[in-house]
Design a protein around this motif. Structure first.
Motif, mmCIF file in Angstrom:
data_model
loop_
_atom_site.group_PDB
_atom_site.id
_atom_site.type_symbol
_atom_site.label_atom_id
_atom_site.label_comp_id
_atom_site.label_asym_id
_atom_site.label_seq_id
_atom_site.Cartn_x
_atom_site.Cartn_y
_atom_site.Cartn_z
ATOM 1 N N ARG A 218 0.842 -1.198 0.000
ATOM 2 C CA ARG A 218 0.000 0.000 0.000
ATOM 3 C C ARG A 218 0.880 1.251 0.000
ATOM 4 N N PRO A 219 0.300 2.400 -0.330
ATOM 5 C CA PRO A 219 1.080 3.641 -0.245
ATOM 6 C C PRO A 219 1.691 3.863 1.133
ATOM 7 N N ASP A 220 0.961 3.504 2.197
ATOM 8 C CA ASP A 220 1.508 3.661 3.546
ATOM 9 C C ASP A 220 2.766 2.811 3.728
ATOM 10 N N ASP A 221 2.814 1.650 3.085
ATOM 11 C CA ASP A 221 3.999 0.801 3.182
ATOM 12 C C ASP A 221 5.191 1.461 2.494
ATOM 13 N N VAL A 222 4.939 2.116 1.355
ATOM 14 C CA VAL A 222 6.022 2.821 0.662
ATOM 15 C C VAL A 222 6.509 3.988 1.511
ATOM 16 N N LEU A 223 5.593 4.701 2.181
ATOM 17 C CA LEU A 223 6.007 5.774 3.092
ATOM 18 C C LEU A 223 6.853 5.231 4.235
ATOM 19 N N SER A 224 6.475 4.053 4.746
ATOM 20 C CA SER A 224 7.287 3.423 5.797
ATOM 21 C C SER A 224 8.668 3.076 5.255
ATOM 22 N N GLY A 225 8.716 2.634 3.986
ATOM 23 C CA GLY A 225 10.006 2.331 3.373
ATOM 24 C C GLY A 225 10.869 3.563 3.191
#
Length: 283
Positions: A218-225
């Motif tokens: 998800r986009p939130d996962d990319v932000l976490s990355g």
């Protein structure tokens, strides 16, 4: 039985509606518009509505899809207008086509996302993007119903780029029902929607293309990355909007319109029907 495929949006404050909230609003719209719905069999029949890959609660979207089954044939565009008038502003029905092919869900293999990072400079965003895309793997964690899970957020990202957003006054949402030229309908709409909240400062925009894999990234996962590889932490939550979803073209790196095959099938059938009618006409 006729099947109609619809594209709808979640805009402005309505991006906070859950998928269940949308289902209730849509079923009310079906009743108000007196749509001749087909129903499932069994003790508690339900209208035959199939939803495909709904966006998470809290994210905006310009490209959500569903399919309905009707007992009587209806003109897709007239049906779209009736349903759109019965839906809340922000949950807009923006496209409709008669289903002439199978496997709509199978054509939703990637999404285009826009992430608006208020309080982040374009330079910091570009450095974080370079660090993310240069990495072979970027492990992130997400809490699931089975506990904390660790997975790679990099592999599913087909492209990621940073852009500059200039300050602009907050304006009302544009009319959702403006007719699109037929040529434009062959490609998904990936324009940047109006911001969901006012801003008085420049900020960074990330444009992201993510393949639909398992587990879903998800986009939130990319932000976490981005936080993990470059310590990028926006001071306020990112405003996330899905701009398109459809079949991912590996050669061009683009996401194609999932309703295009149905439109092409309808267009191909029309000349054939006209030819058959002409052949049956008396000399």
């Amino acid at each position: 039985m006729q099947r109609i495929r619809l594209r709808y949006t979640k805009r402005g404050r309505l991006r906070f509606t859950s998928h269940r909230d949308f289902q209730r609003a849509f079923e009310r719209a079906l009743r108000r518009a007196e749509v001749p719905m087909a129903y499932s069999a069994g003790f508690t029949p339900h209208p035959k509505v199939s939803y495909a890959n709904a966006a998470p609660t809290g994210t905006g979207s310009e490209a959500e899809y569903l399919e309905i089954a009707l007992t009587d044939a209806r003109d897709p565009e007239k049906l779209r207008l009736l349903l759109d008038e019965s839906m809340p502003v922000g949950l807009d029905i923006i496209d409709a086509v008669e289903a002439r092919t199978s496997g709509l869900a199978d054509r939703l293999t990637a999404s285009v996302w826009e992430l608006r990072l208020d309080g982040v400079t374009p330079e910091d965003a570009e450095r974080a993007v370079d660090a993310f895309t240069s990495a072979e793997t970027v492990e992130v964690q997400r809490r699931t119903k089975n506990g904390m899970r660790t997975f790679d957020a990099r592999g599913a990202v087909a492209s990621l780029e940073a852009r500059t957003a200039q300050p602009e006054p907050h304006t009302a949402q544009p009319e959702a029902h403006t007719a699109q030229p037929e040529a434009e309908k062959s490609q998904p709409d990936t324009h940047s929607p109006q911001p969901d909240r006012p801003t008085d400062q420049a900020c960074a925009i990330l444009r992201l293309v993510v393949r639909h894999v398992t587990p879903a990234v998800r986009p939130d996962d990319v932000l976490s990355g981005l936080r993990a590889v470059a310590d990028l932490a926006p001071p306020v939550p990112a405003a996330v909007t899905r701009l398109a979803q459809g079949l991912f073209d590996e050669e061009t790196g683009t996401v194609t319109d999932p309703l295009a095959p149905d439109r092409e099938a309808v267009a191909a059938a029309s000349p054939m029907a006209a030819t058959a009618a002409a052949a049956k006409a008396p000399a």
